[in-house]
Scaffold this active site. Structure first.
Site, PDB file in Angstrom:
ATOM      1  CB  CYS A  10      -0.972  -0.019   1.180  1.00 52.50           C
ATOM      2  SG  CYS A  10      -0.176  -0.031   2.809  1.00 52.50           S
ATOM      3  CG  ASN A  13       4.453  -1.839   5.121  1.00 52.78           C
ATOM      4  OD1 ASN A  13       5.580  -2.163   5.454  1.00 52.78           O
ATOM      5  ND2 ASN A  13       3.476  -2.708   5.106  1.00 52.78           N
ATOM      6  CB  CYS A  15      -3.585   1.679   7.095  1.00 52.02           C
ATOM      7  SG  CYS A  15      -3.251   3.193   8.027  1.00 52.02           S
ATOM      8  NE  ARG A  16      -4.476   1.520   1.872  1.00 52.19           N
ATOM      9  CZ  ARG A  16      -4.301   2.267   0.801  1.00 52.19           C
ATOM     10  NH1 ARG A  16      -5.178   2.207  -0.191  1.00 52.19           N
ATOM     11  NH2 ARG A  16      -3.264   3.077   0.704  1.00 52.19           N
ATOM     12  CB  SER A  17       0.331  -3.557   2.763  1.00 49.08           C
ATOM     13  OG  SER A  17       1.149  -2.610   3.392  1.00 49.08           O
ATOM     14  CG  ASP A 122      -5.114   5.932   2.666  1.00 47.22           C
ATOM     15  OD1 ASP A 122      -5.135   5.494   3.834  1.00 47.22           O
ATOM     16  OD2 ASP A 122      -4.267   6.728   2.238  1.00 47.22           O
TER      17      ASP A 122
HETATM   18  P1  4NP Z   1      -1.678   2.775   4.133  1.00 47.81           P
HETATM   19  O1  4NP Z   1      -2.314   4.121   4.727  1.00 47.81           O
HETATM   20  O2  4NP Z   1      -1.172   3.130   2.752  1.00 47.81           O
HETATM   21  O3  4NP Z   1      -2.865   1.857   4.056  1.00 47.81           O
HETATM   22  O4  4NP Z   1      -0.607   2.335   5.084  1.00 47.81           O
HETATM   23  C1  4NP Z   1      -1.603   5.328   4.810  1.00 47.81           C
HETATM   24  C2  4NP Z   1      -0.785   5.572   5.874  1.00 47.81           C
HETATM   25  C3  4NP Z   1      -0.113   6.774   5.964  1.00 47.81           C
HETATM   26  C4  4NP Z   1      -0.270   7.726   4.978  1.00 47.81           C
HETATM   27  C5  4NP Z   1      -1.093   7.469   3.912  1.00 47.81           C
HETATM   28  C6  4NP Z   1      -1.758   6.267   3.812  1.00 47.81           C
HETATM   29  N1  4NP Z   1       0.382   8.959   5.085  1.00 47.81           N
HETATM   30  O5  4NP Z   1       0.144   9.831   4.237  1.00 47.81           O
HETATM   31  O6  4NP Z   1       1.196   9.161   6.002  1.00 47.81           O
END
Ligand code: 4NP
Length: 153
Positions: A10, A13, A15-17, A122
């Site tokens: 994602c 790294n 939240c989703r992955s 997201d």
């Molecule tokens: P992820 O979510 O891609 O599912 O881990 C996010 C975590 C942090 C950010 C964006 C998406 N960020 O902009 O810091």
């Protein structure tokens, strides 16, 4: 038999992955197929490298009996395109970014998490409900993925 290696990707790294990695590993464990798979996750961005998953991902996973606390964020690298058989992008933006850094002779197959071509949204800037929705979507998609990959073995 050679293991099938799967990398969930994602943006951050956190939240989703990490949920993809944790849920897929859990399903593999439930079926006693640990010996057949290698599973990891990474982010296209580097902001959270070295950090534990977001506490909201840890919490929703824990509710389902899955422990994410041992995971640490890392950034996807060129090497990953040779190391992994399958790289799973959580959304179309992640897939686009992966295509940008994919080496010409990379051997991994890139695909989206959702078989219908949609995005796992997201959840970072939203509430806990968003994490519950992501859990449900990723669990369903990981079940189909495992059914498909286990049938190929
Ligand atoms: P992820 O979510 O891609 O599912 O881990 C996010 C975590 C942090 C950010 C964006 C998406 N960020 O902009 O810091």
């Amino acid at each position: 038999m050679k293991k099938h290696s799967v990398l969930f990707v994602c943006l951050g790294n956190i939240c989703r992955s990490p949920l993809g990695e944790g849920i897929f590993a859990h399903l593999v464990h439930e079926r006693g197929l640990e010996g057949q798979f290698e599973i990891d996750s990474a982010g296209t961005g580097a902001w959270h490298v070295g950090k534990q998953p977001d506490e909201r991902s840890i919490e929703i996973a824990k509710k389902h009996g899955i422990d994410l606390t041992g995971q640490r964020a890392r950034q996807v690298s060129e090497q990953d395109f040779y190391r992994f058989d399958t790289i799973i992008a959580m959304d179309r933006s992640n897939l686009k970014n992966l295509r940008k850094i994919e080496p010409k002779d990379g051997t991994a197959t890139l695909q989206l998490m959702l078989p219908d071509g949609g995005d796992v949204p997201d959840p970072y800037y939203g509430g806990r409900d968003g994490f519950a929705d992501v859990f449900t979507m990723v669990e369903r998609a990981c079940t189909s993925l495992l059914n498909k990959l286990a049938a190929q073995h």
